[in-house]
Design a protein around this motif. Structure first.
Motif, short mmCIF file in Angstrom:
data_model
loop_
_atom_site.label_atom_id
_atom_site.label_comp_id
_atom_site.label_asym_id
_atom_site.label_seq_id
_atom_site.Cartn_x
_atom_site.Cartn_y
_atom_site.Cartn_z
N TYR A 70 3.35 7.17 6.26
CA TYR A 70 4.12 6.72 7.48
C TYR A 70 5.55 7.25 7.50
CZ TYR A 70 5.67 4.13 11.56
OH TYR A 70 6.25 3.99 12.82
N ALA A 71 6.34 6.97 6.10
CA ALA A 71 7.56 7.55 6.28
C ALA A 71 7.87 9.03 6.37
CB ALA A 71 8.35 7.05 4.71
N LEU A 72 6.92 9.70 6.01
CA LEU A 72 6.99 11.16 6.30
C LEU A 72 6.67 11.60 7.76
CD1 LEU A 72 5.37 12.97 3.24
CD2 LEU A 72 7.63 13.17 3.97
N GLY A 73 5.76 10.65 8.45
CA GLY A 73 5.58 10.94 9.76
C GLY A 73 4.66 11.98 9.87
N VAL A 74 4.69 13.15 10.61
CA VAL A 74 3.87 14.24 11.18
C VAL A 74 4.01 15.22 10.09
CG1 VAL A 74 3.83 13.88 13.37
CG2 VAL A 74 5.51 15.39 12.48
N ASP A 75 4.96 14.99 9.09
CA ASP A 75 5.19 16.10 8.09
C ASP A 75 4.07 15.76 6.98
OD1 ASP A 75 7.31 17.85 8.61
OD2 ASP A 75 8.10 15.69 8.97
N ALA A 76 3.42 14.67 6.83
CA ALA A 76 2.59 14.23 5.96
C ALA A 76 1.25 15.04 6.18
CB ALA A 76 2.35 12.59 5.96
N ARG A 77 1.01 15.50 7.33
CA ARG A 77 -0.17 16.14 7.63
C ARG A 77 -0.24 17.53 7.00
NH1 ARG A 77 -0.31 15.07 14.29
NH2 ARG A 77 -0.43 12.69 13.99
N ARG A 78 0.94 17.81 6.94
CA ARG A 78 0.90 19.29 6.20
C ARG A 78 1.29 19.53 4.80
NH1 ARG A 78 6.41 20.74 5.30
NH2 ARG A 78 7.99 19.66 6.38
N ALA A 79 1.53 18.14 4.30
CA ALA A 79 1.59 17.97 2.78
C ALA A 79 0.50 18.24 1.91
CB ALA A 79 2.48 16.66 2.50
N SER A 80 0.60 18.75 0.77
CA SER A 80 -0.67 18.92 -0.16
C SER A 80 -0.81 17.42 -0.79
CB SER A 80 -0.59 19.94 -1.16
OG SER A 80 0.61 19.63 -2.02
N LYS A 81 -1.96 17.39 -1.37
CA LYS A 81 -2.32 16.00 -2.04
C LYS A 81 -1.16 15.61 -3.25
CE LYS A 81 -7.52 15.61 -1.06
NZ LYS A 81 -8.69 15.53 -1.75
N ALA A 82 -0.95 17.04 -3.88
CA ALA A 82 0.02 16.89 -5.02
C ALA A 82 1.21 16.54 -4.56
CB ALA A 82 0.15 18.24 -5.80
N GLN A 83 1.64 17.17 -3.36
CA GLN A 83 3.12 16.67 -2.73
C GLN A 83 3.17 15.28 -2.33
OE1 GLN A 83 3.24 19.62 0.35
NE2 GLN A 83 5.10 20.54 -0.90
N ASP A 91 1.10 -1.06 0.02
CA ASP A 91 -0.04 0.04 0.02
C ASP A 91 0.65 1.26 0.06
OD1 ASP A 91 -2.02 1.93 0.44
OD2 ASP A 91 -3.09 0.87 1.73
N VAL A 92 1.42 1.52 -0.93
CA VAL A 92 2.46 2.52 -1.25
C VAL A 92 2.12 3.84 -0.66
CG1 VAL A 92 3.98 3.71 -3.05
CG2 VAL A 92 3.20 1.55 -3.45
N ASN A 93 0.84 4.29 -0.78
CA ASN A 93 0.52 5.66 -0.38
C ASN A 93 0.62 5.73 1.21
OD1 ASN A 93 0.03 6.71 -2.75
ND2 ASN A 93 -2.33 5.96 -2.92
N ILE A 94 0.04 4.78 1.82
CA ILE A 94 0.09 4.42 3.35
C ILE A 94 1.47 4.51 3.79
CG2 ILE A 94 -0.69 3.20 5.26
CD1 ILE A 94 -2.68 5.03 4.09
N MET A 95 2.22 3.64 3.09
CA MET A 95 3.65 3.52 3.45
C MET A 95 4.36 4.91 3.25
SD MET A 95 6.10 1.03 1.57
CE MET A 95 7.92 1.69 1.26
N ALA A 96 4.19 5.68 2.28
CA ALA A 96 4.70 6.66 1.96
C ALA A 96 4.32 7.86 3.11
CB ALA A 96 4.47 7.58 0.59
N ASN A 118 17.07 18.27 4.41
CA ASN A 118 16.52 19.39 3.24
C ASN A 118 15.52 20.41 4.16
OD1 ASN A 118 17.05 18.62 0.22
ND2 ASN A 118 16.46 16.40 1.29
N LYS A 119 15.72 20.50 5.44
CA LYS A 119 15.42 21.50 6.16
C LYS A 119 13.84 21.53 6.20
CE LYS A 119 19.26 24.58 5.57
NZ LYS A 119 19.93 24.33 6.77
N GLY A 120 13.30 20.33 6.25
CA GLY A 120 11.78 20.08 6.04
C GLY A 120 11.10 20.41 4.92
N ASP A 121 11.68 20.66 3.85
CA ASP A 121 11.23 20.93 2.30
C ASP A 121 10.60 19.75 1.68
OD1 ASP A 121 10.71 21.43 -0.12
OD2 ASP A 121 11.64 23.51 0.02
N ILE A 122 9.61 19.31 1.92
CA ILE A 122 8.95 18.25 1.05
C ILE A 122 9.19 17.95 -0.26
CG2 ILE A 122 6.89 16.67 0.73
CD1 ILE A 122 5.76 17.72 3.39
#
Length: 202
Positions: free
Chosen positions: A80-93, A73-78, A187-191
């Motif tokens: 998880y890999a991003l951790g809390v930063d996934a919450r601030r990422a846009s759908k496109a990111q 489940d690539v999307n879920i895995m990704a 990368n200083k938090g830059d997704i």
């Protein structure tokens, strides 16, 4: 850390990467012990076919990525890999990161497979757990002592998936998250920069 352990970790992290790393919240579906065992066998068989194919390294890596997409489940895995930063990422990111992460995993671990031609992973036991099934296996590599690998299998994503793996007590799901986190920090938090770097890494 002993070099043998790192070699084992690389080998089994490949299995983790191609099988799927994270469970999804939701009601447990009709996963059975037989289904969990069969999933482990299918992943191992597909990987063995690739390493025994005689193809070039680049062709093998493409095949490994296809296996990853099929079983993970690539999307879920990704996420998880991003951790809390996934919450601030846009759908496109998130979409771009998932694609880059998919290729990164295939390249990173796919290159290790030639070292394990002739090896095998044998399922030894299965045990029901809260999130699905725990499948204990024995990995046998040429010139190495056999060692235990534990797969955790669930169908919370709607299909039977691996969502974690333990090698001699080491949680590979958390290990991968730590490595991705280190790249993000660099990368200083830059997704967007993280995604670009993953596309270059092997």
């Amino acid at each position: 850390m002993p070099s043998d352990f790192l070699t084992r970790r690389n080998f089994l992290a490949t299995g983790l990467a191609f099988a799927g790393l994270a469970a999804v919240p939701g009601k447990l579906l009709a996963l059975t012990e037989s289904g969990a065992r069969n999933l482990v066998g299918s992943v191992v068989n597909d990987i063995n076919k690739v390493i025994g194919s005689g193809k070039s390294e680049s062709a093998m890596i493409r095949d490994f990525e296809n296996i990853f997409v099929r079983y993970a489940d690539v999307n879920i895995m990704a996420r998880y890999a991003l951790g809390v930063d996934a919450r601030r990422a846009s759908k496109a990111q998130l979409k771009a990161f998932s694609g880059a992460f998919q290729g990164y995993i295939a390249r990173k671990y796919g290159k290790r497979f030639r070292e394990f031609i002739g090896g095998s992973v044998e399922v030894k036991s299965a045990r029901k757990i809260k999130a699905g099934y725990e499948i204990k296996s024995l990995a046998k590599l040429k010139g190495k002592a056999p060692f235990e690998v534990t797969f955790l299998v669930s169908d919370k994503s709607g299909r039977d998936k691996f969502y974690n793996m333990f090698i001699e007590g080491v949680n590979l799901l958390l290990t991968e998250r730590t490595e991705i986190g280190a790249i993000l920090d660099r990368n200083k938090g830059d997704i967007n920069k993280l995604t670009a770097e993953l596309k270059r890494l092997s």
